[in-house]
Design an enzyme around this catalytic site. Structure first.
Site, PDB file in Angstrom:
ATOM      1  N   SER A  40      -7.130   5.535   3.934  1.00 47.48           N
ATOM      2  CA  SER A  40      -7.162   4.647   3.007  1.00 47.48           C
ATOM      3  C   SER A  40      -7.659   3.033   3.025  1.00 47.48           C
ATOM      4  O   SER A  40      -8.369   2.640   2.339  1.00 47.48           O
ATOM      5  CB  SER A  40      -5.892   4.477   2.170  1.00 47.48           C
ATOM      6  OG  SER A  40      -5.676   5.790   1.215  1.00 47.48           O
TER       7      SER A  40
ATOM      8  N   ASN B  75      -2.821  19.041  -1.703  1.00 44.67           N
ATOM      9  CA  ASN B  75      -3.820  18.061  -0.811  1.00 44.67           C
ATOM     10  C   ASN B  75      -3.625  18.273   0.661  1.00 44.67           C
ATOM     11  O   ASN B  75      -4.342  18.411   1.378  1.00 44.67           O
ATOM     12  CB  ASN B  75      -3.849  16.641  -1.406  1.00 44.67           C
ATOM     13  CG  ASN B  75      -4.831  16.030  -0.160  1.00 44.67           C
ATOM     14  OD1 ASN B  75      -4.427  15.146   0.468  1.00 44.67           O
ATOM     15  ND2 ASN B  75      -6.127  16.050  -0.607  1.00 44.67           N
TER      16      ASN B  75
ATOM     17  N   GLY C  75      -3.044   8.335  -4.396  1.00 45.45           N
ATOM     18  CA  GLY C  75      -2.354   9.726  -4.747  1.00 45.45           C
ATOM     19  C   GLY C  75      -1.132   9.931  -3.923  1.00 45.45           C
ATOM     20  O   GLY C  75      -0.860   9.254  -3.050  1.00 45.45           O
ATOM     21  N   ASP C  76      -0.606  10.765  -4.608  1.00 49.67           N
ATOM     22  CA  ASP C  76       0.773  11.504  -3.870  1.00 49.67           C
ATOM     23  C   ASP C  76       0.688  12.909  -4.660  1.00 49.67           C
ATOM     24  O   ASP C  76      -0.051  13.157  -5.389  1.00 49.67           O
ATOM     25  CB  ASP C  76       1.971  10.464  -3.816  1.00 49.67           C
ATOM     26  CG  ASP C  76       2.869  11.188  -3.006  1.00 49.67           C
ATOM     27  OD1 ASP C  76       2.784  11.064  -1.701  1.00 49.67           O
ATOM     28  OD2 ASP C  76       3.812  11.641  -3.681  1.00 49.67           O
TER      29      ASP C  76
ATOM     30  N   LYS D 254       0.950  -1.264   0.062  1.00 46.66           N
ATOM     31  CA  LYS D 254      -0.085   0.219   0.073  1.00 46.66           C
ATOM     32  C   LYS D 254       0.772   1.147  -0.167  1.00 46.66           C
ATOM     33  O   LYS D 254       1.911   1.212   0.718  1.00 46.66           O
ATOM     34  CB  LYS D 254      -0.883  -0.082   1.140  1.00 46.66           C
ATOM     35  CG  LYS D 254      -1.827   1.044   1.265  1.00 46.66           C
ATOM     36  CD  LYS D 254      -3.285   0.883   0.794  1.00 46.66           C
ATOM     37  CE  LYS D 254      -3.764   1.750   0.392  1.00 46.66           C
ATOM     38  NZ  LYS D 254      -3.748   2.593  -0.911  1.00 46.66           N
TER      39      LYS D 254
ATOM     40  N   LYS E  21       5.217   1.711  -3.170  1.00 45.90           N
ATOM     41  CA  LYS E  21       5.129   3.156  -3.764  1.00 45.90           C
ATOM     42  C   LYS E  21       5.440   3.089  -5.204  1.00 45.90           C
ATOM     43  O   LYS E  21       6.008   2.233  -5.828  1.00 45.90           O
ATOM     44  CB  LYS E  21       6.467   4.323  -3.342  1.00 45.90           C
ATOM     45  CG  LYS E  21       6.060   5.421  -3.379  1.00 45.90           C
ATOM     46  CD  LYS E  21       5.181   6.094  -2.144  1.00 45.90           C
ATOM     47  CE  LYS E  21       4.836   7.539  -2.449  1.00 45.90           C
ATOM     48  NZ  LYS E  21       3.853   8.150  -1.518  1.00 45.90           N
TER      49      LYS E  21
ATOM     50  N   GLN F  19       7.429   3.935   3.796  1.00 41.48           N
ATOM     51  CA  GLN F  19       5.818   3.602   3.704  1.00 41.48           C
ATOM     52  C   GLN F  19       5.593   2.278   4.568  1.00 41.48           C
ATOM     53  O   GLN F  19       4.662   2.094   5.326  1.00 41.48           O
ATOM     54  CB  GLN F  19       5.384   3.214   2.446  1.00 41.48           C
ATOM     55  CG  GLN F  19       3.760   3.237   2.248  1.00 41.48           C
ATOM     56  CD  GLN F  19       3.234   4.509   2.277  1.00 41.48           C
ATOM     57  OE1 GLN F  19       3.825   5.455   1.560  1.00 41.48           O
ATOM     58  NE2 GLN F  19       2.021   4.860   2.966  1.00 41.48           N
TER      59      GLN F  19
ATOM     60  N   THR G  53      -4.856  13.241   5.277  1.00 42.06           N
ATOM     61  CA  THR G  53      -3.414  13.452   5.618  1.00 42.06           C
ATOM     62  C   THR G  53      -3.033  14.892   6.250  1.00 42.06           C
ATOM     63  O   THR G  53      -2.616  14.926   7.439  1.00 42.06           O
ATOM     64  CB  THR G  53      -2.793  13.497   4.563  1.00 42.06           C
ATOM     65  OG1 THR G  53      -3.100  12.151   3.822  1.00 42.06           O
ATOM     66  CG2 THR G  53      -1.136  13.404   4.626  1.00 42.06           C
TER      67      THR G  53
ATOM     68  N   LYS H 152       5.501   3.473   8.339  1.00 42.39           N
ATOM     69  CA  LYS H 152       4.185   4.336   8.487  1.00 42.39           C
ATOM     70  C   LYS H 152       2.987   3.623   8.522  1.00 42.39           C
ATOM     71  O   LYS H 152       2.178   3.562   9.368  1.00 42.39           O
ATOM     72  CB  LYS H 152       3.860   5.430   7.266  1.00 42.39           C
ATOM     73  CG  LYS H 152       2.914   6.136   7.122  1.00 42.39           C
ATOM     74  CD  LYS H 152       2.482   7.015   5.969  1.00 42.39           C
ATOM     75  CE  LYS H 152       4.055   7.693   5.416  1.00 42.39           C
ATOM     76  NZ  LYS H 152       3.667   8.890   4.572  1.00 42.39           N
TER      77      LYS H 152
HETATM   78  P1  NDP Z   1       0.074  17.677  -4.252  1.00 40.96           P
HETATM   79  O1  NDP Z   1       0.360  17.404  -5.408  1.00 40.96           O
HETATM   80  O2  NDP Z   1      -1.276  17.913  -3.976  1.00 40.96           O
HETATM   81  O3  NDP Z   1       0.563  19.050  -3.559  1.00 40.96           O
HETATM   82  C1  NDP Z   1       2.041  19.288  -3.590  1.00 40.96           C
HETATM   83  C2  NDP Z   1       2.375  20.536  -3.208  1.00 40.96           C
HETATM   84  O4  NDP Z   1       3.866  20.745  -3.075  1.00 40.96           O
HETATM   85  C3  NDP Z   1       2.176  21.633  -4.411  1.00 40.96           C
HETATM   86  O5  NDP Z   1       1.616  22.883  -3.713  1.00 40.96           O
HETATM   87  C4  NDP Z   1       3.515  21.603  -5.125  1.00 40.96           C
HETATM   88  O6  NDP Z   1       3.620  23.082  -5.781  1.00 40.96           O
HETATM   89  C5  NDP Z   1       4.380  21.726  -3.764  1.00 40.96           C
HETATM   90  N1  NDP Z   1       5.612  21.198  -4.347  1.00 40.96           N
HETATM   91  C6  NDP Z   1       6.100  20.187  -5.099  1.00 40.96           C
HETATM   92  N2  NDP Z   1       7.414  20.106  -5.233  1.00 40.96           N
HETATM   93  C7  NDP Z   1       7.755  21.288  -4.873  1.00 40.96           C
HETATM   94  C8  NDP Z   1       9.156  21.935  -4.931  1.00 40.96           C
HETATM   95  N3  NDP Z   1      10.018  21.261  -5.263  1.00 40.96           N
HETATM   96  N4  NDP Z   1       9.386  23.067  -3.980  1.00 40.96           N
HETATM   97  C9  NDP Z   1       8.280  23.727  -3.805  1.00 40.96           C
HETATM   98  N5  NDP Z   1       7.022  23.226  -3.615  1.00 40.96           N
HETATM   99  C10 NDP Z   1       6.713  21.957  -4.277  1.00 40.96           C
HETATM  100  O7  NDP Z   1       0.883  16.457  -3.234  1.00 40.96           O
HETATM  101  P2  NDP Z   1       0.415  16.016  -1.736  1.00 40.96           P
HETATM  102  O8  NDP Z   1      -0.156  17.286  -1.088  1.00 40.96           O
HETATM  103  O9  NDP Z   1      -0.745  15.060  -1.981  1.00 40.96           O
HETATM  104  O10 NDP Z   1       1.790  15.732  -0.988  1.00 40.96           O
HETATM  105  C11 NDP Z   1       2.611  16.701  -0.593  1.00 40.96           C
HETATM  106  C12 NDP Z   1       3.437  15.881   0.273  1.00 40.96           C
HETATM  107  O11 NDP Z   1       2.857  15.169   1.337  1.00 40.96           O
HETATM  108  C13 NDP Z   1       4.539  14.697  -0.443  1.00 40.96           C
HETATM  109  O12 NDP Z   1       5.551  14.639   0.182  1.00 40.96           O
HETATM  110  C14 NDP Z   1       3.604  13.536  -0.218  1.00 40.96           C
HETATM  111  O13 NDP Z   1       4.227  12.179  -0.559  1.00 40.96           O
HETATM  112  C15 NDP Z   1       3.168  13.609   1.119  1.00 40.96           C
HETATM  113  N6  NDP Z   1       1.978  12.723   1.521  1.00 40.96           N
HETATM  114  C16 NDP Z   1       0.890  12.968   0.928  1.00 40.96           C
HETATM  115  C17 NDP Z   1      -0.018  12.168   1.358  1.00 40.96           C
HETATM  116  C18 NDP Z   1      -1.690  12.302   0.704  1.00 40.96           C
HETATM  117  O14 NDP Z   1      -2.429  11.594   1.088  1.00 40.96           O
HETATM  118  N7  NDP Z   1      -1.799  12.798  -0.522  1.00 40.96           N
HETATM  119  C19 NDP Z   1       0.048  10.954   2.336  1.00 40.96           C
HETATM  120  C20 NDP Z   1       1.013  11.199   2.919  1.00 40.96           C
HETATM  121  C21 NDP Z   1       2.286  12.039   2.869  1.00 40.96           C
HETATM  122  P3  NDP Z   1       3.031  22.901  -7.412  1.00 40.96           P
HETATM  123  O15 NDP Z   1       1.409  23.207  -7.361  1.00 40.96           O
HETATM  124  O16 NDP Z   1       3.783  24.100  -8.038  1.00 40.96           O
HETATM  125  O17 NDP Z   1       3.467  21.779  -7.927  1.00 40.96           O
END
Ligand code: NDP
Length: 445
Positions: free
Chosen positions: A377, A241, A165-166, A90, A126, A111, A210, A114
């Site tokens: 999830s 997200n 998603g991620d 997962k 992943k 993961q 999250t 976690k």
């Molecule tokens: P999203 O794609 O929804 O959002 C990612 C955000 O981070 C966007 O605002 C993006 O900006 C920004 N971003 C990405 N890369 C960079 C960078 N190099 N510098 C600055 N900003 C950046 O992803 P999530 O919110 O889902 O995921 C965010 C983090 O949380 C990740 O590390 C993910 O692995 C982790 N995570 C997510 C989970 C989930 O349920 N979604 C669960 C557990 C962990 P832009 O819009 O410009 O791309």
């Protein structure tokens, strides 16, 4: 460090050259586990550590697709099925140009632990692709998702491997992926993916899980010190997200979130984030954060630097890996920050975490603080198996309880190993104990 752990780390470096993030992820976990192996060397019997750091299966594939101009494009697809001792693999799918095997392996390794912390029956995995959804039309994203799923569908299933998603993979992408899976398999197997839409097998509160979970966790950290979130200044990075729903829950608890960011820069709003405006820009139009600053009188947009220079009580890095370094950590300490909880995966560098420890800042690693997403999830899979739909309140209540349990378990384990308040040691050892017991019980494979 226990000699067996040291040998395993040396082997990881030798066998995974050019993979610094993976080596780092393994180092951070094994560094804690060493305390447990010192106490009970039999934990490492039967090459358990060597098996733990080697994925059960790594899938690497070509993803050819056609863009809007009729040109054939080729991306690379990945799925690392790391460990299934506790349940089906997962973990999320990431679509971002920075994706490579090193990144996917490091996230897959994290993961495992976690998922173990949630107490649910989940293995670790992943996946993703170096496809960059920025600037692509909906048709292009659909074409890509269909091509990606055409290969991935051979490897996943509700009892085998369940992606979610991620970064770059939200409900739009999960929809295209699920549609293609259904088309290829001719079966209504909702449990094969999580993060689905409510009308086609999704769960209430998965979108929020999250971000809400991170704030539930940070609040537990504060409550332990006899404080609460009410009135606290919170800095957040990201505007995807995780960040958006962390901001939402922080606001509900009476805190004042004042920053967010994306890959174009960051925004400071001293009046507190206007969440409706942020959602309209980021969720509604996939816009850039600078637009927010243009519409709020006192908000500032910065193309350079990061939100960590803004004084705060609580910092929640929710964007991506290594976005908070040693200098940022010193700045946070200087400005009196009390608590850091990782919403993203591994956003704080190793040196930053050392600074937190020296400065007495409480630090919660992502594998504990952001486990709410995978936990819900798993609740989505449970609802799919029962063909049931729980209410938002039921799911959120479950999430709050799971985050509370993870918090308590981390602290109890840290105490057991004479490291009070050390959430890193607590999380790593607690998770390792569960995974290693299952691996020992199931024999060598
Ligand atoms: P999203 O794609 O929804 O959002 C990612 C955000 O981070 C966007 O605002 C993006 O900006 C920004 N971003 C990405 N890369 C960079 C960078 N190099 N510098 C600055 N900003 C950046 O992803 P999530 O919110 O889902 O995921 C965010 C983090 O949380 C990740 O590390 C993910 O692995 C982790 N995570 C997510 C989970 C989930 O349920 N979604 C669960 C557990 C962990 P832009 O819009 O410009 O791309």
């Amino acid at each position: 460090m226990h000699p067996q752990v040291e040998r395993t780390l040396e082997e990881v470096k030798r066998r995974n050259p050019g993979e610094p993030e993976f080596q780092q992820a393994v180092f951070e976990v094994l560094n804690s586990i060493s305390l447990a192996v010192d106490r009970d060397p039999s934990l490492a019997d039967h090459a358990l550590l060597e098996r733990l750091v080697e994925p059960e299966r790594q899938i690497l594939f070509r993803v050819p697709w056609v863009d809007d101009s009729g040109t054939v494009r080729v991306n690379r697809g990945y799925r690392v099925e790391f460990n299934s001792a506790l349940g089906p693999y997962k973990g999320g799918l990431r679509f971002h140009r920075s994706v490579n095997r090193n990144i996917i392996k490091s996230l897959g390794f994290e993961q495992i632990f976690k998922n173990a912390l949630t107490g649910q029956s989940l293995g670790g995995g992943k996946g993703g692709s170096d496809f960059d959804p920025h600037g692509k039309s909906d048709w292009e994203v659909m074409n890509f998702c269909q091509a990606y799923m055409t290969e991935l569908s051979r490897h996943i299933g509700d009892k085998t491997d369940v992606p979610a998603g991620d970064i770059g993979v939200g409900q739009r992408e999960i929809g295209f992926l699920f549609g293609q899976y259904r088309r290829l398999k001719n079966r209504w197997e909702t449990g094969v993916l999580t993060g689905k839409g409510l009308d086609w097998g999704g769960s209430h509160a998965r979108r929020e899980a999250t971000g809400y979970g991170v704030v539930f966790f940070a609040r537990e950290m504060l409550l332990k010190r006899g404080e609460d979130l009410e009135g606290k200044i919170v800095t957040v990075s990201g505007s995807g997200n995780v960040a958006i729903y962390a901001i939402e829950k922080a606001l509900q608890f009476g805190a004042k979130p004042v920053t967010f960011s994306d890959s174009s820069g960051w925004v400071y709003d001293p009046d507190g984030v206007d969440l409706d405006l942020l959602k309209e820009i980021k969720e509604g139009r996939r816009g850039r954060v600078a637009e927010y600053a243009e519409r709020r009188p006192r908000a500032e947009f910065h193309a350079e630097g990061r939100p960590w220079s803004v004084p705060c009580h609580v910092a929640l890095p929710c964007a991506t890996e290594n976005e908070l370094n040693e200098d940022d950590a010193r700045e946070l300490a200087k400005n009196g920050c009390e608590i850091i909880a990782e919403g993203a995966n591994m956003p704080c560098s190793h040196d930053a975490v050392e600074v937190f420890a020296q400065s007495g800042i409480l630090f919660a690693p992502g594998k504990a603080a952001n486990a709410g997403g995978v936990a819900v999830s798993s609740l989505e899979m449970e609802q799919n198996a029962a063909r049931a739909r729980w209410t938002f309140q039921e799911v959120e209540g479950n999430l709050a309880e799971i985050m509370r349990d993870i918090h308590t378990n981390c602290l109890e384990t840290a105490d057991e190993y004479a490291r009070p308040g050390d959430y890193v040691v607590g999380a790593n050892i607690r998770a390792f104990m569960r995974v290693s017991a299952a691996m020992h019980a199931q024999g060598v494979f």
